[in-house]
Design a protein around this motif. Sequence first.
Motif, PDB file in Angstrom:
ATOM      1  N   TYR A 206       0.852  -1.192   0.000  1.00  0.00           N
ATOM      2  CA  TYR A 206       0.000   0.000   0.000  1.00  0.00           C
ATOM      3  C   TYR A 206       0.888   1.243   0.000  1.00  0.00           C
ATOM      4  O   TYR A 206       1.472   1.601   1.018  1.00  0.00           O
ATOM      5  N   ILE A 207       1.010   1.865  -1.166  1.00  0.00           N
ATOM      6  CA  ILE A 207       1.884   3.033  -1.289  1.00  0.00           C
ATOM      7  C   ILE A 207       1.055   4.295  -1.121  1.00  0.00           C
ATOM      8  O   ILE A 207       0.042   4.483  -1.809  1.00  0.00           O
ATOM      9  N   LYS A 208       1.484   5.124  -0.184  1.00  0.00           N
ATOM     10  CA  LYS A 208       0.690   6.318   0.144  1.00  0.00           C
ATOM     11  C   LYS A 208       1.476   7.584  -0.230  1.00  0.00           C
ATOM     12  O   LYS A 208       1.044   8.372  -1.045  1.00  0.00           O
ATOM     13  N   CYS A 209       2.667   7.760   0.385  1.00  0.00           N
ATOM     14  CA  CYS A 209       3.434   8.992   0.107  1.00  0.00           C
ATOM     15  C   CYS A 209       4.391   8.778  -1.072  1.00  0.00           C
ATOM     16  O   CYS A 209       4.674   9.711  -1.798  1.00  0.00           O
ATOM     17  N   SER A 210       4.905   7.578  -1.211  1.00  0.00           N
ATOM     18  CA  SER A 210       5.853   7.165  -2.270  1.00  0.00           C
ATOM     19  C   SER A 210       7.243   7.757  -2.126  1.00  0.00           C
ATOM     20  O   SER A 210       8.091   7.555  -2.987  1.00  0.00           O
ATOM     21  N   ILE A 211       7.465   8.539  -1.063  1.00  0.00           N
ATOM     22  CA  ILE A 211       8.775   9.173  -0.907  1.00  0.00           C
ATOM     23  C   ILE A 211       9.390   8.845   0.462  1.00  0.00           C
ATOM     24  O   ILE A 211      10.028   9.680   1.084  1.00  0.00           O
ATOM     25  N   SER A 212       9.162   7.639   0.919  1.00  0.00           N
ATOM     26  CA  SER A 212       9.724   7.067   2.148  1.00  0.00           C
ATOM     27  C   SER A 212       9.471   7.888   3.411  1.00  0.00           C
ATOM     28  O   SER A 212      10.323   7.965   4.297  1.00  0.00           O
ATOM     29  N   LEU A 213       8.283   8.467   3.518  1.00  0.00           N
ATOM     30  CA  LEU A 213       7.930   9.248   4.707  1.00  0.00           C
ATOM     31  C   LEU A 213       6.940   8.541   5.633  1.00  0.00           C
ATOM     32  O   LEU A 213       7.035   8.659   6.844  1.00  0.00           O
ATOM     33  N   CYS A 214       5.967   7.833   5.053  1.00  0.00           N
ATOM     34  CA  CYS A 214       4.833   7.414   5.886  1.00  0.00           C
ATOM     35  C   CYS A 214       4.957   5.996   6.427  1.00  0.00           C
ATOM     36  O   CYS A 214       4.285   5.651   7.396  1.00  0.00           O
ATOM     37  N   GLY A 215       5.769   5.156   5.820  1.00  0.00           N
ATOM     38  CA  GLY A 215       5.953   3.783   6.310  1.00  0.00           C
ATOM     39  C   GLY A 215       4.864   2.819   5.900  1.00  0.00           C
ATOM     40  O   GLY A 215       4.911   1.642   6.239  1.00  0.00           O
ATOM     41  N   SER A 216       3.853   3.268   5.131  1.00  0.00           N
ATOM     42  CA  SER A 216       2.740   2.361   4.839  1.00  0.00           C
ATOM     43  C   SER A 216       3.130   1.252   3.864  1.00  0.00           C
ATOM     44  O   SER A 216       2.414   0.262   3.747  1.00  0.00           O
ATOM     45  N   CYS A 217       4.252   1.398   3.154  1.00  0.00           N
ATOM     46  CA  CYS A 217       4.650   0.359   2.191  1.00  0.00           C
ATOM     47  C   CYS A 217       5.726  -0.556   2.757  1.00  0.00           C
ATOM     48  O   CYS A 217       6.384  -1.265   2.001  1.00  0.00           O
ATOM     49  N   ALA A 218       5.900  -0.532   4.104  1.00  0.00           N
ATOM     50  CA  ALA A 218       6.989  -1.319   4.701  1.00  0.00           C
ATOM     51  C   ALA A 218       6.792  -2.816   4.479  1.00  0.00           C
ATOM     52  O   ALA A 218       5.682  -3.333   4.573  1.00  0.00           O
ATOM     53  N   TYR A 222      12.451  -3.190   4.595  1.00  0.00           N
ATOM     54  CA  TYR A 222      12.478  -2.390   3.362  1.00  0.00           C
ATOM     55  C   TYR A 222      11.209  -1.554   3.206  1.00  0.00           C
ATOM     56  O   TYR A 222      10.159  -1.897   3.760  1.00  0.00           O
ATOM     57  N   LEU A 223      11.346  -0.485   2.420  1.00  0.00           N
ATOM     58  CA  LEU A 223      10.178   0.276   1.983  1.00  0.00           C
ATOM     59  C   LEU A 223      10.017   0.008   0.486  1.00  0.00           C
ATOM     60  O   LEU A 223      10.972   0.198  -0.285  1.00  0.00           O
ATOM     61  N   VAL A 224       8.822  -0.415   0.089  1.00  0.00           N
ATOM     62  CA  VAL A 224       8.626  -0.758  -1.330  1.00  0.00           C
ATOM     63  C   VAL A 224       8.812   0.477  -2.221  1.00  0.00           C
ATOM     64  O   VAL A 224       9.346   0.385  -3.316  1.00  0.00           O
ATOM     65  N   CYS A 225       8.406   1.660  -1.723  1.00  0.00           N
ATOM     66  CA  CYS A 225       8.498   2.862  -2.576  1.00  0.00           C
ATOM     67  C   CYS A 225       9.935   3.320  -2.770  1.00  0.00           C
ATOM     68  O   CYS A 225      10.247   3.999  -3.736  1.00  0.00           O
ATOM     69  N   ARG A 226      10.827   2.958  -1.853  1.00  0.00           N
ATOM     70  CA  ARG A 226      12.218   3.420  -1.941  1.00  0.00           C
ATOM     71  C   ARG A 226      13.158   2.298  -2.367  1.00  0.00           C
ATOM     72  O   ARG A 226      13.967   2.457  -3.275  1.00  0.00           O
TER      73      ARG A 226
HETATM   74  S1  FES Z   1       4.661   4.896   0.656  1.00  0.00           S
HETATM   75 FE1  FES Z   1       5.203   6.160   2.312  1.00  0.00          FE
HETATM   76  S2  FES Z   1       7.064   5.236   2.958  1.00  0.00           S
HETATM   77 FE2  FES Z   1       6.609   4.171   1.135  1.00  0.00          FE
END
Ligand code: FES
Length: 269
Positions: A206-218, A222-226
Amino acid sequence: MESVERDSNITYTIRFRDEACSKAEPGQFVMIWVPSENECPMSLSEIGALAAITVRPVGRGTEKLCKKKAGETIWVRGPYGRGFATKGYSNLLVGGGTGIAPLMPLAEKLVESGRRVTLILAGQTADTIPLLPRARRLEKQGVELIYVTEDGSLGFKGVATDPLSNILKESRFDQIYTCGPEEMIKKIYYIAKANKIPIQASLERYIKCSISLCGSCAIGRYLVCRDGPVFDEKQLKDFESIWGKPALKPGLIKGFPTELPFRKIHKGA
Ligand code: FES
Ligand SMILES: Cc1cc2nc3c(=O)[nH]c(=O)nc-3n(C[C@H](O)[C@H](O)[C@H](O)COP(=O)(O)OP(=O)(O)OC[C@H]3O[C@@H](n4cnc5c(N)ncnc54)[C@H](O)[C@@H]3O)c2cc1C
């Protein structure tokens, strides 16, 4: 936006012109904001003077996106994340459903650089496999296409992993690339491991911010967005104990996406 076209019974391909996307790596994703609905992470299915996303309408954001018409506006951030790294000479690509989308520009890149490509396209039925005309063009360029459908309406009857053992017995591959449902990726990861073939897989969270800020893609550490969405076999090894487990609760940060650096894309931009 340049065009919106239905490319299978369940997917639409939306083409747009955007300089940043024209320089993306296959496997990278963009965030498409659908005002008043959602911001949707989407893999780039076409990279070049025209970029494209191939969307399956599954909820309010994607449904609204697929109803857009050429000339209307979409808001795009990105491209983000790590794409596929092209390695070795002989390549096996395995795509399931909309997971086929990011494999198309990858297959094109591999073929253009003179590598051998075998592409497995898997779906429930023939008319749900996205981007078939594009796959047929690749076939003319020397790509070996293998179709797998659950109802047998095209190619092998079964799921993407069914023909794999035979294919791996017949030919040696230097690299496997895959994108699709996690259950499929998990099986392919273990097959690649057993056959000692390096693998790169694109995972969804679940990608929310996509810039490694929110942690929802952990996913694990790892963070999937980063760190993803494409992970290599060393990273995938870390997921062996957590395959299929849900990520953190989404929506940790409020206020997105209006504060983020969107580019407005309209016809002729
Ligand atoms: S989507 Fe927010 S940290 Fe990856
Ligand atoms: C890296 C990545 C690449 C993707 N590429 C594609 C693609 O090429 N084509 C395609 O059709 N779909 C793709 N998806 C899935 C797509 O992002 C979701 O289907 C879409 O965001 C759903 O939004 P919605 O408002 O229509 O649905 P909702 O009603 O909000 O939700 C429907 C489903 O989509 C999931 N979803 C909703 N929002 C997100 C989000 N922000 N991140 C991830 N999943 C979400 C939900 O968990 C739910 O299962 C990708 C997802 C990721 C993470």
